[in-house]
Scaffold this active site. Structure first.
Site, short mmCIF file in Angstrom:
data_model
loop_
_atom_site.label_atom_id
_atom_site.label_comp_id
_atom_site.label_asym_id
_atom_site.label_seq_id
_atom_site.Cartn_x
_atom_site.Cartn_y
_atom_site.Cartn_z
CB CYS A 49 70.38 41.04 75.22
SG CYS A 49 69.10 40.48 74.69
CG ASN A 74 70.68 31.84 80.50
OD1 ASN A 74 70.32 31.07 81.18
ND2 ASN A 74 72.01 31.76 80.08
CB VAL A 75 66.04 27.06 78.47
CG1 VAL A 75 66.06 26.32 77.76
CG2 VAL A 75 65.34 27.78 79.33
CD GLU A 76 73.63 28.20 76.99
OE1 GLU A 76 74.77 27.85 76.86
OE2 GLU A 76 73.44 29.99 77.30
CD GLU A 89 66.73 38.68 79.64
OE1 GLU A 89 67.13 38.13 79.18
OE2 GLU A 89 67.25 39.78 79.77
N1 THU Z 1 71.18 35.49 77.77
C1 THU Z 1 70.36 36.24 78.88
O1 THU Z 1 69.62 35.22 78.98
N2 THU Z 1 69.56 36.85 78.83
C2 THU Z 1 70.23 38.26 78.13
O2 THU Z 1 69.24 39.51 77.84
C3 THU Z 1 71.78 38.21 77.83
C4 THU Z 1 72.17 37.16 77.64
C5 THU Z 1 72.07 34.63 78.08
C6 THU Z 1 71.48 34.44 76.66
C7 THU Z 1 72.63 32.87 76.59
O3 THU Z 1 72.70 31.18 77.39
C8 THU Z 1 73.75 33.51 77.54
O4 THU Z 1 73.06 34.94 78.77
C9 THU Z 1 75.13 34.09 76.87
O5 THU Z 1 74.63 35.09 76.21
#
Ligand code: THU
Length: 129
Positions: free
Chosen positions: A89, A45-47, A58
């Site tokens: 998610c 994940n990249v916020e 994903e």
């Molecule tokens: N996140 C994912 O990378 N994939 C998912 O399927 C669920 C959530 C990440 C998004 C965010 O950076 C962190 O988890 C908290 O929600």
């Protein structure tokens, strides 16, 4: 599918999780997948300071899939910051479905499950034809 090395996929997902950029949630996520030509790809994940623009792990995986030559996803494992299996998610189920279809296997605490089970009656490319 018995030939899938789930332990290796989980290890690759953990390595990807360690690369996550998650300064806001402090919830790094990693995902790894087997592609139909045998390659293993991964994502994290990249916020973003504008929180809603966060890219899930994903999303990163699917970008890697396309940038490294495309193909179909056969099996995938998502992990959280503890290395435990993570439930993708809703949006990410859709992303995985697009590139793996109903037969893509996802590792869950109850063992591998198909996307047909993870995203029942999923909307996909066939619905546009
Ligand atoms: N996140 C994912 O990378 N994939 C998912 O399927 C669920 C959530 C990440 C998004 C965010 O950076 C962190 O988890 C908290 O929600």
């Amino acid at each position: 599918m018995s030939s899938i090395n789930w332990d290796n996929l989980k290890s690759e997902a953990k390595l990807a999780m360690a690369k996550a950029y998650a300064p806001y949630s402090k919830f790094p996520v990693g995902v790894a997948a087997l592609v139909d030509d045998g390659r293993i790809i991964s994502g994290c994940n990249v916020e973003n300071a504008s929180y809603g623009l966060t890219l899930c792990a994903e999303c990163s995986l699917v970008s890697e899939l396309i940038m490294s030559g495309g193909g179909r996803l056969i099996a995938a494992v998502c992990v959280d910051k503890n290395g435990d299996l993570l439930s993708p998610c809703g949006r990410c189920r859709q992303l995985l479905f697009e590139h793996g279809g109903e037969k893509l296997e996802l590792l869950t605490p109850e063992g591998p499950k198909s996307m047909a089970e993870i995203l029942p009656w999923g909307f996909g490319p066939k619905d546009l034809s």
